[in-house]
Design a protein around this motif. Structure first.
Motif, PDB file in Angstrom:
ATOM      1  N   PHE A 434       0.708  -0.647   0.044  1.00 32.84           N
ATOM      2  CA  PHE A 434       0.117   0.143   0.009  1.00 32.84           C
ATOM      3  C   PHE A 434       1.569   1.416  -0.231  1.00 32.84           C
ATOM      4  CE2 PHE A 434       1.120  -0.589   4.645  1.00 32.84           C
ATOM      5  CZ  PHE A 434       0.548   0.357   5.200  1.00 32.84           C
ATOM      6  N   CYS A 435       0.130   2.596  -0.541  1.00 32.87           N
ATOM      7  CA  CYS A 435       0.920   3.361  -0.395  1.00 32.87           C
ATOM      8  C   CYS A 435       0.887   4.490   0.553  1.00 32.87           C
ATOM      9  CB  CYS A 435       0.418   4.303  -1.761  1.00 32.87           C
ATOM     10  SG  CYS A 435       1.820   3.610  -3.681  1.00 32.87           S
ATOM     11  N   LEU A 436       1.667   5.149   0.960  1.00 28.20           N
ATOM     12  CA  LEU A 436       1.587   6.650   1.745  1.00 28.20           C
ATOM     13  C   LEU A 436       2.322   7.371   1.967  1.00 28.20           C
ATOM     14  CD1 LEU A 436       4.147   5.958   4.410  1.00 28.20           C
ATOM     15  CD2 LEU A 436       2.680   4.217   5.386  1.00 28.20           C
ATOM     16  N   ALA A 437       2.433   8.426   3.105  1.00 31.24           N
ATOM     17  CA  ALA A 437       2.914  10.034   2.433  1.00 31.24           C
ATOM     18  C   ALA A 437       4.080   9.320   3.796  1.00 31.24           C
ATOM     19  CB  ALA A 437       2.991  10.874   2.494  1.00 31.24           C
ATOM     20  N   CYS A 438       5.602   9.619   4.326  1.00 26.97           N
ATOM     21  CA  CYS A 438       6.279   9.597   5.404  1.00 26.97           C
ATOM     22  C   CYS A 438       6.076  10.469   5.863  1.00 26.97           C
ATOM     23  CB  CYS A 438       7.768   9.266   4.852  1.00 26.97           C
ATOM     24  SG  CYS A 438       8.402   8.029   4.249  1.00 26.97           S
ATOM     25  N   LEU A 439       5.332  12.168   5.465  1.00 28.46           N
ATOM     26  CA  LEU A 439       5.420  13.289   6.348  1.00 28.46           C
ATOM     27  C   LEU A 439       4.071  12.564   6.792  1.00 28.46           C
ATOM     28  CD1 LEU A 439       6.298  16.258   3.078  1.00 28.46           C
ATOM     29  CD2 LEU A 439       7.405  15.011   5.945  1.00 28.46           C
ATOM     30  N   ASP A 440       3.471  11.840   6.083  1.00 32.47           N
ATOM     31  CA  ASP A 440       2.019  11.682   7.382  1.00 32.47           C
ATOM     32  C   ASP A 440       2.136  11.319   8.809  1.00 32.47           C
ATOM     33  OD1 ASP A 440       0.606  12.616   5.442  1.00 32.47           O
ATOM     34  OD2 ASP A 440       0.379  10.605   4.821  1.00 32.47           O
ATOM     35  N   SER A 441       3.284  10.647   9.262  1.00 35.39           N
ATOM     36  CA  SER A 441       3.556  10.109  10.336  1.00 35.39           C
ATOM     37  C   SER A 441       4.497  11.148  11.089  1.00 35.39           C
ATOM     38  CB  SER A 441       4.676   8.903  10.187  1.00 35.39           C
ATOM     39  OG  SER A 441       4.230   7.777   9.470  1.00 35.39           O
ATOM     40  N   LYS A 442       3.632  11.614  13.048  1.00 35.68           N
ATOM     41  CA  LYS A 442       3.724  12.724  13.549  1.00 35.68           C
ATOM     42  C   LYS A 442       5.121  12.485  14.287  1.00 35.68           C
ATOM     43  CE  LYS A 442       1.562  15.457  10.013  1.00 35.68           C
ATOM     44  NZ  LYS A 442       1.796  16.366   9.453  1.00 35.68           N
ATOM     45  N   THR A 443       5.409  11.510  15.166  1.00 30.85           N
ATOM     46  CA  THR A 443       6.650  10.694  15.375  1.00 30.85           C
ATOM     47  C   THR A 443       7.198  10.103  15.277  1.00 30.85           C
ATOM     48  OG1 THR A 443       4.892   9.005  16.859  1.00 30.85           O
ATOM     49  CG2 THR A 443       4.229  11.112  16.981  1.00 30.85           C
ATOM     50  N   LYS A 444       8.616  10.111  16.268  1.00 25.38           N
ATOM     51  CA  LYS A 444       9.611   8.782  15.554  1.00 25.38           C
ATOM     52  C   LYS A 444       8.763   7.765  15.799  1.00 25.38           C
ATOM     53  CE  LYS A 444      13.672   8.040  16.898  1.00 25.38           C
ATOM     54  NZ  LYS A 444      14.354   6.464  16.986  1.00 25.38           N
ATOM     55  N   PHE A 445       7.453   8.042  16.595  1.00 21.61           N
ATOM     56  CA  PHE A 445       7.819   6.019  17.183  1.00 21.61           C
ATOM     57  C   PHE A 445       6.699   5.766  15.543  1.00 21.61           C
ATOM     58  CE2 PHE A 445       3.776   3.375  18.481  1.00 21.61           C
ATOM     59  CZ  PHE A 445       4.795   2.320  19.533  1.00 21.61           C
ATOM     60  N   ALA A 446       5.738   6.123  15.018  1.00 19.09           N
ATOM     61  CA  ALA A 446       4.974   5.975  14.329  1.00 19.09           C
ATOM     62  C   ALA A 446       6.048   5.917  12.277  1.00 19.09           C
ATOM     63  CB  ALA A 446       4.104   6.779  13.784  1.00 19.09           C
ATOM     64  N   CYS A 447       6.859   6.846  12.353  1.00 19.90           N
ATOM     65  CA  CYS A 447       7.973   7.108  11.464  1.00 19.90           C
ATOM     66  C   CYS A 447       8.867   5.849  11.952  1.00 19.90           C
ATOM     67  CB  CYS A 447       9.127   7.913  11.205  1.00 19.90           C
ATOM     68  SG  CYS A 447       9.776   8.221  10.258  1.00 19.90           S
ATOM     69  N   ASP A 448       9.553   5.239  12.534  1.00 19.80           N
ATOM     70  CA  ASP A 448      10.096   4.106  12.497  1.00 19.80           C
ATOM     71  C   ASP A 448       9.736   2.353  12.268  1.00 19.80           C
ATOM     72  OD1 ASP A 448      12.093   5.984  13.812  1.00 19.80           O
ATOM     73  OD2 ASP A 448      12.096   5.073  15.922  1.00 19.80           O
ATOM     74  N   LYS A 449       8.093   2.418  12.334  1.00 15.27           N
ATOM     75  CA  LYS A 449       7.634   1.394  12.002  1.00 15.27           C
ATOM     76  C   LYS A 449       7.920   1.385  10.429  1.00 15.27           C
ATOM     77  CE  LYS A 449       4.706   1.431  16.130  1.00 15.27           C
ATOM     78  NZ  LYS A 449       2.746   0.351  15.994  1.00 15.27           N
ATOM     79  N   LEU A 450       7.550   2.012   9.473  1.00 13.68           N
ATOM     80  CA  LEU A 450       7.809   2.017   8.416  1.00 13.68           C
ATOM     81  C   LEU A 450       9.306   1.848   7.452  1.00 13.68           C
ATOM     82  CD1 LEU A 450       5.510   5.288   7.474  1.00 13.68           C
ATOM     83  CD2 LEU A 450       5.414   2.702   8.231  1.00 13.68           C
ATOM     84  N   GLN A 451       9.244   0.733   6.476  1.00 12.69           N
ATOM     85  CA  GLN A 451      10.620   0.236   6.389  1.00 12.69           C
ATOM     86  C   GLN A 451      11.451   1.496   5.294  1.00 12.69           C
ATOM     87  OE1 GLN A 451      10.144  -3.531   4.211  1.00 12.69           O
ATOM     88  NE2 GLN A 451       8.188  -2.867   3.251  1.00 12.69           N
ATOM     89  N   GLN A 452      10.084   1.951   4.494  1.00  7.35           N
ATOM     90  CA  GLN A 452      10.867   3.121   3.631  1.00  7.35           C
ATOM     91  C   GLN A 452      10.905   4.422   4.457  1.00  7.35           C
ATOM     92  OE1 GLN A 452      10.229   1.887  -0.432  1.00  7.35           O
ATOM     93  NE2 GLN A 452       8.723   0.802   0.275  1.00  7.35           N
ATOM     94  N   CYS A 453      10.906   4.694   5.302  1.00  7.88           N
ATOM     95  CA  CYS A 453      11.178   6.735   5.973  1.00  7.88           C
ATOM     96  C   CYS A 453      11.626   6.343   7.452  1.00  7.88           C
ATOM     97  CB  CYS A 453       9.769   6.391   6.608  1.00  7.88           C
ATOM     98  SG  CYS A 453       7.975   6.597   4.855  1.00  7.88           S
ATOM     99  N   GLU A 454      12.564   7.513   7.499  1.00  5.00           N
ATOM    100  CA  GLU A 454      13.133   7.482   8.391  1.00  5.00           C
ATOM    101  C   GLU A 454      13.238   9.178   8.635  1.00  5.00           C
ATOM    102  OE1 GLU A 454      17.111   7.316   6.799  1.00  5.00           O
ATOM    103  OE2 GLU A 454      16.296   9.502   5.764  1.00  5.00           O
ATOM    104  N   TRP A 455      13.014   8.913  10.471  1.00  5.09           N
ATOM    105  CA  TRP A 455      13.657   9.846  10.850  1.00  5.09           C
ATOM    106  C   TRP A 455      14.520  10.912  11.021  1.00  5.09           C
ATOM    107  CZ3 TRP A 455       8.947  12.398  12.635  1.00  5.09           C
ATOM    108  CH2 TRP A 455       8.269  13.100  13.783  1.00  5.09           C
ATOM    109  N   HIS A 456      13.806  12.552  10.941  1.00  2.00           N
ATOM    110  CA  HIS A 456      15.072  13.613  11.167  1.00  2.00           C
ATOM    111  C   HIS A 456      14.925  14.529  12.401  1.00  2.00           C
ATOM    112  CE1 HIS A 456      16.842  13.126   6.802  1.00  2.00           C
ATOM    113  NE2 HIS A 456      15.981  11.953   7.090  1.00  2.00           N
ATOM    114  N   ALA A 457      15.639  14.374  13.449  1.00  2.00           N
ATOM    115  CA  ALA A 457      15.633  14.711  14.863  1.00  2.00           C
ATOM    116  C   ALA A 457      15.899  15.941  14.425  1.00  2.00           C
ATOM    117  CB  ALA A 457      16.389  14.046  15.419  1.00  2.00           C
ATOM    118  N   GLY A 458      16.550  17.193  13.311  1.00  2.00           N
ATOM    119  CA  GLY A 458      16.503  17.921  13.185  1.00  2.00           C
ATOM    120  C   GLY A 458      15.315  19.068  12.803  1.00  2.00           C
TER     121      GLY A 458
END
Length: 497
Positions: A434-458
């Motif tokens: 399924f397709c999604l936008a990484c930007l839709d994940s607003k927390t590091k916890f949610a982002c880390d679950k996505l194998q093609q996305c990564e959290w940019h702390a800065g």
């Protein structure tokens, strides 16, 4: 349960359901299957006479299996009058609706009053029995080793047998025997049918009301002549006329064998005793109303036998129940047939293969099934986030996102097999992209679950991993939240700047 016995390349194989059923070892019994697919075992003998001189080894018990032969329970009804007397060599059948069963004639032993019987009984369920001879006395002579069939319009037909002095070739019928108390009368269809008098033959009727009479035995002691028949006779008018479908079938002449018809109107000859007293354990089939025959088991897994029971259930499985091989070798085992992929089964489509009851995860299948190569019963190597695909006639595991096109700013994620898509509750049978936008994940916890996305702390943002971008255009147009290009194309791959 004993191990399954598979004979390679044979169209049918036999599975032993139980080697020691709860009913006693027996032969010359009868069996039927009712509308609920319940199997009934009726009467028979455990020895030629009882030790007490009164035929106590002849039986009138009734046993029922509700689970395709796995277990049997004794049916008793002490509140009602006794059922038919103990006997062997009787015949049994069901009415056309498979609700009411009938038991006719038989041999009651040399120490009983009549020795041979011409009574007939009915029961709905095997517990309460009605003596139909009290309302519609049988006109046919007492006998055993005869055969009976029931047509679709409920005409009960009795054929041949032996009365203690003669081999018989007569035919009798009665209309609607369930209502015999309303004036039913036995009528003689023929006193000497065109087929030779005989006993120990087998008969059946197909869906078109064609009656088959097959095999049997005749002896002329004075002339020293003995015959074991391997002929096949058919009647399309309830026994009034007959034609010879096969004068000499390819199977050996035999008697005290069994005959069954399945829902496809295929005929099966099973076991028996031949002219040389050889016990048979072969199975033959005819697909053309007895004209031609082919062997489906040259040597089945069960011990050679005769005076056994064979019935067919609604799944077209055949059951071999009991019988004997010699005077000191009687059986109370139950075997069930299963059609195999070797029975000329062809599966359409390049991705389908045949599996049958001999295969792992398909045990107990009565008939072969065609399944996709990716069916998890035959291929289960894929991980939870991998999907199975057939390539070059082989099942392989793939990343389903390789097949998914996502829009600009979206990445592909995989919902695990046995999981569910976001916002859905239906369980998935295979890993699904399924397709999604990484930007839709607003927390590091949610982002880390996505194998093609990564959290940019800065930037406190979930962004697409540069390395998952497959083209130069998508790579060099990927921006961070400040609008700066954050990926670069180098050596045919996308990487972070």
């Amino acid at each position: 349960r004993s191990p399954r016995r598979r004979l390679e390349g044979q169209p049918y194989h036999w599975q032993v359901i139980t080697s020691e059923a709860s009913f006693s070892r027996r032969y010359a019994h009868a069996g039927v299957v009712d509308e609920h697919n319940r199997i009934f075992v009726i009467g028979g003998a455990t020895a030629d006479s009882g030790n007490d001189g009164h035929g106590s080894h002849y039986l009138n018990d009734v046993w029922r299996s509700d689970d395709r032969g796995e277990t049997f329970s004794l049916i008793s009804s002490p509140k009602y009058p006794p059922r038919f007397s103990p006997r062997r060599g009787h015949a049994a059948t069901m009415d056309s609706e498979r609700v009411v069963m009938f038991v006719l004639g038989g041999f009651c032993g040399k120490f009983c009053e009549t020795r041979f019987l011409n009574d007939w009984w009915s029961s709905n369920g095997g517990d309460i029995w009605h003596n139909l001879g009290e309302m519609a006395p049988a006109k046919w002579s007492a006998r055993h080793g005869h055969a009976v069939v029931m047509t679709s319009d409920n005409v009960l037909i009795l054929l041949g047998g032996h009365d203690g002095g003669s081999y018989l070739g007569d035919i009798w019928s009665i209309n609607d025997p369930v209502q015999s108390g309303l004036g039913g009368i036995w009528e003689q269809v023929d006193d000497a049918a065109p087929w030779h008098p005989r006993y120990g033959h087998a008969s059946a009727v197909n869906s078109g009301n064609t009656i088959f009479l097959i095999g049997g035995f005749f002896a002329d002691k004075q002339a020293g002549r003995i015959r074991c028949f391997n002929d096949v006779w058919v009647s399309n008018d309830k026994g009034y006329s007959w034609s010879l479908a096969a004068e000499r079938a390819p199977w050996s002449g035999r008697y005290q064998h069994a005959l069954a018809v399945n829902s496809q109107d295929e005929l099966f000859i099973v076991g028996g005793l031949d002219l040389d007293l050889q016990r048979c354990h072969d199975t033959w089939r005819s697909k053309d109303s007895g004209a031609t025959w082919s062997s489906v088991n040259a040597a089945a897994g069960w011990t050679p036998r005769y005076e056994h029971v064979v019935v067919a259930d609604r799944k077209d499985s055949l059951y071999v129940i009991g019988g004997m091989s010699s005077g000191d070798q009687e059986f109370n085992d139950v075997w069930r047939s299963e059609q195999t992929c070797a029975d000329d089964v062809h599966c359409s489509g390049d991705n389908n293969v045949c599996r049958d009851g001999t295969d792992k995860n398909f045990e107990g299948s009565s008939s072969p099934v065609c399944v996709d190569l990716c069916d998890r019963r035959i291929f289960s190597d894929c991980k939870h986030k991998e999907a199975c695909r057939v390539k070059d006639h082989e099942a392989v595991c793939v990343d389903p996102c390789q097949e998914q096109d996502c829009g600009k700013g979206e990445v592909c994620e995989t919902a695990e097999r046995d999981g569910h898509l976001p916002g859905k509750t239906d369980l998935l049978k295979e890993a699904t992209p399924f397709c999604l936008a990484c930007l839709d994940s607003k927390t590091k916890f949610a982002c880390d679950k996505l194998q093609q996305c990564e959290w940019h702390a800065g930037q406190e943002a979930c962004l697409t991993k540069c390395e998952v971008l497959k083209t130069k255009g998508t790579c060099t147009s990927e921006h961070d939240t400040n609008g700066d290009v954050r990926c670069e194309w180098d050596g045919g791959k996308c990487k972070s700047k």
